[in-house]
Scaffold this active site. Structure first.
Site, PDB file in Angstrom:
ATOM      1  N   MET A  30       0.840  -1.181   0.079  1.00 12.77           N
ATOM      2  CA  MET A  30      -0.178   0.126  -0.018  1.00 12.77           C
ATOM      3  C   MET A  30       0.846   1.355   0.018  1.00 12.77           C
ATOM      4  O   MET A  30       0.406   2.265   0.311  1.00 12.77           O
ATOM      5  CB  MET A  30      -0.893  -0.116   1.116  1.00 12.77           C
ATOM      6  CG  MET A  30      -1.886  -1.075   1.049  1.00 12.77           C
ATOM      7  SD  MET A  30      -3.325  -0.901   2.160  1.00 12.77           S
ATOM      8  CE  MET A  30      -2.960  -0.890   3.621  1.00 12.77           C
ATOM      9  N   GLY A  31       1.973   1.113  -0.552  1.00 15.82           N
ATOM     10  CA  GLY A  31       3.054   2.444  -0.434  1.00 15.82           C
ATOM     11  C   GLY A  31       3.536   2.433   0.857  1.00 15.82           C
ATOM     12  O   GLY A  31       3.663   1.799   1.923  1.00 15.82           O
ATOM     13  N   GLY A  36      11.326  -2.989   5.230  1.00 13.97           N
ATOM     14  CA  GLY A  36      10.546  -4.262   5.013  1.00 13.97           C
ATOM     15  C   GLY A  36       9.980  -4.807   3.869  1.00 13.97           C
ATOM     16  O   GLY A  36      10.112  -5.759   3.357  1.00 13.97           O
ATOM     17  N   HIS A  37       9.619  -3.640   3.021  1.00 12.87           N
ATOM     18  CA  HIS A  37       9.034  -3.771   1.795  1.00 12.87           C
ATOM     19  C   HIS A  37       9.877  -4.549   0.924  1.00 12.87           C
ATOM     20  O   HIS A  37      10.075  -5.197  -0.112  1.00 12.87           O
ATOM     21  CB  HIS A  37       8.365  -2.525   1.017  1.00 12.87           C
ATOM     22  CG  HIS A  37       7.031  -2.131   1.952  1.00 12.87           C
ATOM     23  ND1 HIS A  37       6.802  -0.936   2.687  1.00 12.87           N
ATOM     24  CD2 HIS A  37       5.810  -2.693   2.035  1.00 12.87           C
ATOM     25  CE1 HIS A  37       5.555  -1.082   3.250  1.00 12.87           C
ATOM     26  NE2 HIS A  37       4.991  -1.941   2.845  1.00 12.87           N
ATOM     27  N   GLY A 149       4.877 -10.301   4.205  1.00 10.13           N
ATOM     28  CA  GLY A 149       5.701 -10.190   5.274  1.00 10.13           C
ATOM     29  C   GLY A 149       5.190 -10.805   6.568  1.00 10.13           C
ATOM     30  O   GLY A 149       4.085 -11.061   6.872  1.00 10.13           O
ATOM     31  N   LYS A 151       5.285  -9.955   9.462  1.00 13.75           N
ATOM     32  CA  LYS A 151       4.742  -8.754  10.484  1.00 13.75           C
ATOM     33  C   LYS A 151       3.195  -9.019  10.481  1.00 13.75           C
ATOM     34  O   LYS A 151       2.423  -9.122  11.319  1.00 13.75           O
ATOM     35  CB  LYS A 151       5.122  -7.446  10.105  1.00 13.75           C
ATOM     36  CG  LYS A 151       4.714  -6.521  11.258  1.00 13.75           C
ATOM     37  CD  LYS A 151       5.055  -5.218  11.133  1.00 13.75           C
ATOM     38  CE  LYS A 151       4.296  -4.485  10.257  1.00 13.75           C
ATOM     39  NZ  LYS A 151       2.844  -4.210  10.412  1.00 13.75           N
ATOM     40  N   GLN A 155      -2.665 -12.434   8.259  1.00 15.35           N
ATOM     41  CA  GLN A 155      -2.979 -11.917   6.814  1.00 15.35           C
ATOM     42  C   GLN A 155      -2.320 -13.069   5.996  1.00 15.35           C
ATOM     43  O   GLN A 155      -2.807 -13.567   5.038  1.00 15.35           O
ATOM     44  CB  GLN A 155      -2.413 -10.573   6.634  1.00 15.35           C
ATOM     45  CG  GLN A 155      -2.147 -10.232   5.106  1.00 15.35           C
ATOM     46  CD  GLN A 155      -1.799  -8.775   4.933  1.00 15.35           C
ATOM     47  OE1 GLN A 155      -2.798  -7.895   4.682  1.00 15.35           O
ATOM     48  NE2 GLN A 155      -0.594  -8.589   4.552  1.00 15.35           N
ATOM     49  N   SER A 187       7.038  -0.566   9.887  1.00 13.85           N
ATOM     50  CA  SER A 187       5.537  -0.571   9.339  1.00 13.85           C
ATOM     51  C   SER A 187       5.354   0.904   8.638  1.00 13.85           C
ATOM     52  O   SER A 187       6.145   1.852   9.277  1.00 13.85           O
ATOM     53  CB  SER A 187       4.700  -0.514  10.363  1.00 13.85           C
ATOM     54  OG  SER A 187       3.465  -0.243  10.115  1.00 13.85           O
ATOM     55  N   SER A 188       4.494   1.099   7.723  1.00 14.12           N
ATOM     56  CA  SER A 188       4.383   2.406   6.886  1.00 14.12           C
ATOM     57  C   SER A 188       3.846   3.206   8.177  1.00 14.12           C
ATOM     58  O   SER A 188       3.978   4.366   8.017  1.00 14.12           O
ATOM     59  CB  SER A 188       3.432   1.991   5.894  1.00 14.12           C
ATOM     60  OG  SER A 188       3.881   1.191   4.894  1.00 14.12           O
TER      61      SER A 188
END
Ligand code: PAF
Length: 282
Positions: A30-31, A36-37, A149, A151, A155, A187-188
């Site tokens: 989600m940008g 992490g991404h 991920g 985290k 999910q 995290s974002s």
């Protein structure tokens, strides 16, 4: 690196790889990208021949409109990061492209007990939104491998369940959590925390680490109680701390019978909700 906003042009690009039997790796995001991404993108680059990353803030998975509005958006920085890491293609669709009027994109799967505890309890409807967008993106990209991920462990289990239940031709790969120096899981949402709040939020990881030690001495419910007690401090509002079976997400009663045990936790700090987990066994 190529940037696509339309499904048709992305598909044309991918056709070239598919015709040559190249393995396509996919990293949905989600940008507001962070290390992490990038670790997911790197794992895809190392193990597949074409890496596609999507950036789409999916409205259907937010159960609170303020959370959707406040979700950090840094598209220019995201593209630079993906370019520098060597990503092949970025898909940045509009909401109309993902959810065109008239197209039924809902996923009618019963995730049963996997979706009920923890995030499912505190964010009703969240996983149906996640499954809906991931299924839609998988239908568009048709990757051989999907990178997610650890985290968001719950999910990951739900998406893996969906891939199996729908016989999707995609392997779902889990990649380890990347942490900041103080242990806070990347995290974002961390971008919305002040430096002081980031320091304090590291208490979440410390509680997980303590839980891992306490588990050598105390039964699961006692470990959870002690961890929650530790997290009840000014500035932090813990939501849950649970020791669950790593496959079924049901509470563990002892440490011997489950093949895998994971400690999962969520808390609020500075108006931001954070989650984290630690694999205790398996
Ligand atoms: O984990 C996320 O960032 C999102 O839930 C995902 C998988 C990109 C779907 O919107």
């Amino acid at each position: 690196m190529y940037l696509f906003k339309k499904i048709s042009t992305l598909r044309q690009f991918l056709e070239h790889y598919r015709n040559k039997n190249r393995l396509i790796g996919f990293v949905p995001t989600m940008g507001a990208l962070h290390e992490g991404h990038l670790s997911l993108v790197r794992q895809s680059l190392e193990t597949t021949q074409c890496t596609v990353c999507s950036i789409f803030v999916n409205p259907t998975q937010f159960n609170e409109s303020t959370d959707l509005e406040k979700y950090p958006r840094t598209p220019a920085k995201d593209l630079t990061m993906l370019y520098e890491v060597g990503c092949h293609a970025v898909f940045m669709p509009s909401a109309e492209e993902v959810y065109p009027p008239g197209l039924d994109t809902s996923v009618n799967l019963d995730f049963g007990a996997l979706a009920q505890p923890m995030e499912g309890r505190f964010r009703p409807g969240h996983f149906h939104g996640v499954a809906q967008v991931v299924k839609r993106l998988l239908d568009i990209v048709e990757p051989g491998r999907l990178f997610m991920g650890q985290k968001d462990y719950q999910q990951f289990l739900i998406i893996r369940y969906m891939a199996e239940a729908l016989s999707l031709p995609t392997e779902v790969v889990m990649c380890p959590i990347v942490r900041e120096k103080n242990g806070l899981a990347m995290s974002s949402r961390n971008q919305r925390l002040s430096p002081e709040q980031r320091e304090q939020a590291a208490a979440l990881y410390q509680a997980l680490r303590h839980a891992s030690r306490w588990a050598e001495e105390f039964p699961p419910r006692e470990v959870e109680r002690k961890a929650l007690e530790q997290l009840h401090q000014p500035g932090l509002e813990p939501e849950y701390f649970q020791l669950v079976d790593g496959n079924t997400l049901q509470p563990v009663e002892d440490y011997e019978s489950p093949a895998s045990i994971i400690a999962c936790a969520a808390l609020w700090t500075g108006g931001v909700r954070l989650i984290d987990n630690l694999i205790l066994k398996g």
